[in-house]
Design a protein around this motif. Sequence first.
Motif, PDB file in Angstrom:
ATOM      1  N   VAL A 178       0.850  -1.186   0.000  1.00 54.46           N
ATOM      2  CA  VAL A 178       0.000   0.000   0.000  1.00 54.46           C
ATOM      3  C   VAL A 178       0.887   1.237   0.000  1.00 54.46           C
ATOM      4  CG1 VAL A 178      -1.779   1.292   1.239  1.00 54.46           C
ATOM      5  CG2 VAL A 178      -1.822  -1.216   1.236  1.00 54.46           C
ATOM      6  N   ARG A 179       0.663   2.097  -0.983  1.00 54.96           N
ATOM      7  CA  ARG A 179       1.353   3.407  -0.991  1.00 54.96           C
ATOM      8  C   ARG A 179       0.368   4.434  -0.437  1.00 54.96           C
ATOM      9  NH1 ARG A 179       3.177   7.897  -4.841  1.00 54.96           N
ATOM     10  NH2 ARG A 179       5.196   8.453  -3.958  1.00 54.96           N
ATOM     11  N   TYR A 180       0.822   5.202   0.545  1.00 51.21           N
ATOM     12  CA  TYR A 180      -0.096   6.030   1.322  1.00 51.21           C
ATOM     13  C   TYR A 180       0.611   7.273   1.816  1.00 51.21           C
ATOM     14  CZ  TYR A 180       2.597   4.473   5.309  1.00 51.21           C
ATOM     15  OH  TYR A 180       3.643   4.248   6.166  1.00 51.21           O
ATOM     16  N   SER A 181      -0.193   8.194   2.365  1.00 51.14           N
ATOM     17  CA  SER A 181       0.338   9.329   3.104  1.00 51.14           C
ATOM     18  C   SER A 181      -0.574   9.614   4.283  1.00 51.14           C
ATOM     19  CB  SER A 181       0.420  10.579   2.213  1.00 51.14           C
ATOM     20  OG  SER A 181       0.894  11.703   2.949  1.00 51.14           O
ATOM     21  N   ILE A 182       0.019   9.942   5.426  1.00 49.87           N
ATOM     22  CA  ILE A 182      -0.728  10.439   6.577  1.00 49.87           C
ATOM     23  C   ILE A 182      -0.041  11.707   7.062  1.00 49.87           C
ATOM     24  CG2 ILE A 182      -1.622   8.192   7.269  1.00 49.87           C
ATOM     25  CD1 ILE A 182       0.519   8.078   9.453  1.00 49.87           C
ATOM     26  N   PRO A 183      -0.707  12.533   7.869  1.00 49.70           N
ATOM     27  CA  PRO A 183      -0.118  13.815   8.267  1.00 49.70           C
ATOM     28  C   PRO A 183       1.150  13.650   9.105  1.00 49.70           C
ATOM     29  CG  PRO A 183      -2.476  13.759   8.725  1.00 49.70           C
ATOM     30  CD  PRO A 183      -2.067  12.359   8.393  1.00 49.70           C
ATOM     31  N   ASP A 184       1.932  14.700   9.106  1.00 52.05           N
ATOM     32  CA  ASP A 184       3.072  14.803  10.007  1.00 52.05           C
ATOM     33  C   ASP A 184       2.564  15.169  11.403  1.00 52.05           C
ATOM     34  OD1 ASP A 184       5.671  14.905  10.914  1.00 52.05           O
ATOM     35  OD2 ASP A 184       6.234  16.704   9.799  1.00 52.05           O
ATOM     36  N   ALA A 185       3.417  14.975  12.413  1.00 58.40           N
ATOM     37  CA  ALA A 185       3.138  15.529  13.736  1.00 58.40           C
ATOM     38  C   ALA A 185       3.231  17.054  13.651  1.00 58.40           C
ATOM     39  CB  ALA A 185       4.136  14.994  14.757  1.00 58.40           C
ATOM     40  N   PRO A 186       2.495  17.782  14.465  1.00 54.13           N
ATOM     41  CA  PRO A 186       2.522  19.250  14.375  1.00 54.13           C
ATOM     42  C   PRO A 186       3.927  19.841  14.449  1.00 54.13           C
ATOM     43  CG  PRO A 186       0.734  18.547  15.794  1.00 54.13           C
ATOM     44  CD  PRO A 186       1.529  17.317  15.467  1.00 54.13           C
ATOM     45  N   GLY A 187       4.784  19.248  15.257  1.00 53.00           N
ATOM     46  CA  GLY A 187       6.156  19.735  15.371  1.00 53.00           C
ATOM     47  C   GLY A 187       7.151  18.978  14.529  1.00 53.00           C
ATOM     48  N   GLY A 188       6.679  18.130  13.633  1.00 48.80           N
ATOM     49  CA  GLY A 188       7.567  17.314  12.805  1.00 48.80           C
ATOM     50  C   GLY A 188       7.876  15.982  13.455  1.00 48.80           C
ATOM     51  N   GLY A 189       8.514  15.108  12.720  1.00 44.49           N
ATOM     52  CA  GLY A 189       8.927  13.824  13.259  1.00 44.49           C
ATOM     53  C   GLY A 189       7.984  12.678  13.001  1.00 44.49           C
ATOM     54  N   GLY A 190       6.746  12.980  12.558  1.00 45.15           N
ATOM     55  CA  GLY A 190       5.850  11.928  12.135  1.00 45.15           C
ATOM     56  C   GLY A 190       4.958  11.370  13.221  1.00 45.15           C
ATOM     57  N   ILE A 191       3.928  10.661  12.777  1.00 41.31           N
ATOM     58  CA  ILE A 191       3.014   9.952  13.660  1.00 41.31           C
ATOM     59  C   ILE A 191       2.837   8.538  13.121  1.00 41.31           C
ATOM     60  CG2 ILE A 191       1.765  12.060  14.276  1.00 41.31           C
ATOM     61  CD1 ILE A 191      -0.497  11.110  12.382  1.00 41.31           C
ATOM     62  N   GLN A 192       2.161   7.692  13.902  1.00 41.52           N
ATOM     63  CA  GLN A 192       1.746   6.380  13.440  1.00 41.52           C
ATOM     64  C   GLN A 192       0.235   6.301  13.506  1.00 41.52           C
ATOM     65  OE1 GLN A 192       3.782   3.328  15.667  1.00 41.52           O
ATOM     66  NE2 GLN A 192       5.701   3.660  14.571  1.00 41.52           N
ATOM     67  N   ALA A 193      -0.340   5.522  12.577  1.00 44.65           N
ATOM     68  CA  ALA A 193      -1.796   5.393  12.540  1.00 44.65           C
ATOM     69  C   ALA A 193      -2.149   4.047  11.925  1.00 44.65           C
ATOM     70  CB  ALA A 193      -2.411   6.532  11.728  1.00 44.65           C
ATOM     71  N   PRO A 194      -3.284   3.462  12.317  1.00 50.46           N
ATOM     72  CA  PRO A 194      -3.660   2.140  11.809  1.00 50.46           C
ATOM     73  C   PRO A 194      -4.432   2.231  10.490  1.00 50.46           C
ATOM     74  CG  PRO A 194      -5.207   2.829  13.484  1.00 50.46           C
ATOM     75  CD  PRO A 194      -4.180   3.927  13.385  1.00 50.46           C
ATOM     76  N   LEU A 195      -4.374   1.136   9.729  1.00 50.70           N
ATOM     77  CA  LEU A 195      -5.203   0.953   8.546  1.00 50.70           C
ATOM     78  C   LEU A 195      -5.653  -0.495   8.550  1.00 50.70           C
ATOM     79  CD1 LEU A 195      -6.227   2.267   5.853  1.00 50.70           C
ATOM     80  CD2 LEU A 195      -4.249   1.172   4.766  1.00 50.70           C
ATOM     81  N   ASP A 196      -6.963  -0.711   8.588  1.00 52.37           N
ATOM     82  CA  ASP A 196      -7.496  -2.071   8.614  1.00 52.37           C
ATOM     83  C   ASP A 196      -7.555  -2.648   7.207  1.00 52.37           C
ATOM     84  OD1 ASP A 196      -7.799  -2.023  11.337  1.00 52.37           O
ATOM     85  OD2 ASP A 196      -9.934  -1.551  11.306  1.00 52.37           O
ATOM     86  N   VAL A 197      -7.146  -3.914   7.075  1.00 45.21           N
ATOM     87  CA  VAL A 197      -7.144  -4.624   5.806  1.00 45.21           C
ATOM     88  C   VAL A 197      -8.039  -5.839   5.947  1.00 45.21           C
ATOM     89  CG1 VAL A 197      -5.733  -5.792   4.076  1.00 45.21           C
ATOM     90  CG2 VAL A 197      -4.767  -3.871   5.373  1.00 45.21           C
TER      91      VAL A 197
END
Length: 688
Positions: free
Chosen positions: A128-147
């Motif tokens: 899966v090629r995807y994009s989710i938002p960055d953390a407000p201060g940078g550095g990224g977040i993690q988030a689930p995707l159900d398959v």
Amino acid sequence: MPLIRRTVSRARTGRPGPLIVLTVLALTTSGLTAASGAAAPAAAERPVAAPTPVTRAALDPALTGGRGAEVRFLEQEAENAVTDGERIGPDRTAYTLPAEASGRSAVKLRRGEYVEFTLPKAANAITVRYSIPDAPGGGGIQAPLDVTVNGKSRRTMTLTSEYSWLYNQYPFTNDPGADLLHPDWWITECACVPSATSPAPRIEKPFRPMHFYDEQRMRLPHTYRAGDKVRLTVPAGSKADWTVIDLLDSELVAPPHVRTKAVNVLLHGADPTGRRDSAPALDRAIARAKRLDLPVYVPPGTYQVNRHIIVDDVTIEGAGNWWTVFKGKEVKLDRPAPDGSLHTGVGFYGRDAADGGSRNVHLSGFAIEGDVRERIDTDQVNGVGGAMSDSTVRGLHIRHTKVGLWFDGPMDNLHVSDTIVVDQIADAVNFHTGVTDSSVSNSFVRNTGDDGLAMWSEKQANARNSFHHNTVQSPVLANGIALYGGTDNTVAHNLVADPVREGSALHAGARFGAEPFAGKLEFRNNTTARAGTYELNWNIGLGAIWLYALDRDVDADIRVTGDHYLDSTYNAIMMVSEWSVKDKYAIPAAHFKDIRVDGTGTSVLSARVKGSATFENVDARNVGAVGVNNCGAFNFPPTGSEFSLTDRGGNDGGTAAGSWLAPWLLPNTITCEDRPPVVSPPAPSPWK
């Protein structure tokens, strides 16, 4: 308006070196969005049972026959799938989510929404090629995707933006609130080129967000049949306010490869669970394999490796890149290494060329997963590196390193094949300094932070190399395939799509201090799609293929034969110099033959340099502006342009008169209108 001036320094990646001049591409102007094809029906209008089309670089596969890599997976675009989400795009405006998506379109999901793909063939694994938002201060977040498949067997894929979302000027930052990294650089952030902006009076933050996408692989619990439905759903409790799905690749992964007559790393202490460091065990296995003249075998598992594994005269085989994974953290060094590196990380490296290099290295059947989240060009944190002569790299999967494979020559007879390189901070592959008689073939590249495939002849010419039958998609910065100097090199049978900024699909440039072009420079039977980015410092669009004389003449026997340029955002072909050297350097002789141009936003050819070109059987249709924009070197002498064109016959289409290369344009009539309105062409179609 002529080229203005060079403005921004940007070094090529690899070992430390002087900063080299390159212009910065800023935001494209309004009105430059071009369609990538006919709009898909809205989700509400699309029948639930409609099959999801299979594409190649978001094209009908019938348009790409014999070009690009033959891969094991099948690509399906999310914008063509069943969804209750929002279709975004098409849009080619840099620093936007659609521009970096395959085909320039994707699907945005909110919590609880889904996109569903119908499998075209049996599969037991997906990407899966995807994009989710960055953390407000940078550095990224993690988030689930159900398959789920057919509404059952729910599994959760963990998405992350920790390896995406860069900002600001080269070499970029993870901090969305950062001030200008180089306040003294000339900045242009408007729809025109002002006479002076040093720096721009106000820069909005985040400044130039980019590199939005990542991808995740997952093996499914069963082998599913053609017609089964894979649904991706954003859970109600997701931390991500939105999730963009670009595409799904589905694949039938073969059982693990087994090598019995080999040195098994498990017998030397390697840990397939990834809990313990396996680097010392690999060193021991390699040493024993060399003594016994046997290959090293690495069974299925995830092996923690946080430094370079030095390879010389050895074969290392994994069980397949879905089964054997080398994964490591980026490690900060106590003090800079002699080569300038501030960090180290997982990678397989030949010995340095200055120490004689390595020979007879054969790497196959494994994945390399790095942990590189920022671009530091002095760092040697590439997946494969060093010098490797008489060697092969086959069937690897490399992601999250700085460069997938960066080879520092001199070295000879290296062949990379059947390899996937994705989600890089910089290049996918670079032949750097005196690489000869080598190739990259049948390999797949997506989402690089610099050139996809590059040959850089710094200090010593690369010679007699080829990049052939590769697919390169969505380079965020720079070009799909680029050659910087060199002798007798070839780019053939490749498929290149969707470059985003500061480059295009195919490029040959006398720049970055490279040795001169010499002998034959050949582009043959390549296909480009949706290529050509907007160079705001010059205030013009680039060609799908562009030749650039910056440091010296591009003085090789340039042969471009059999290429197809599809849905080019601006020009199909561009020959260019730079204002400060416009009367010094030229492109003396380029030859174009048996070319098909299907759709240009502006012209077939834009010439902004001294020199000449010949054209034979170059057929064009759906041309947005005058066939030829010929500014020459901008001196506008009464004798005509300093760039001359020769019609060798068969150059049909493009205008109502029947030929884009009309007689009144020859031999060197000045037709300098290189900022005409951009006309979005229709979707490419088979040539009858």
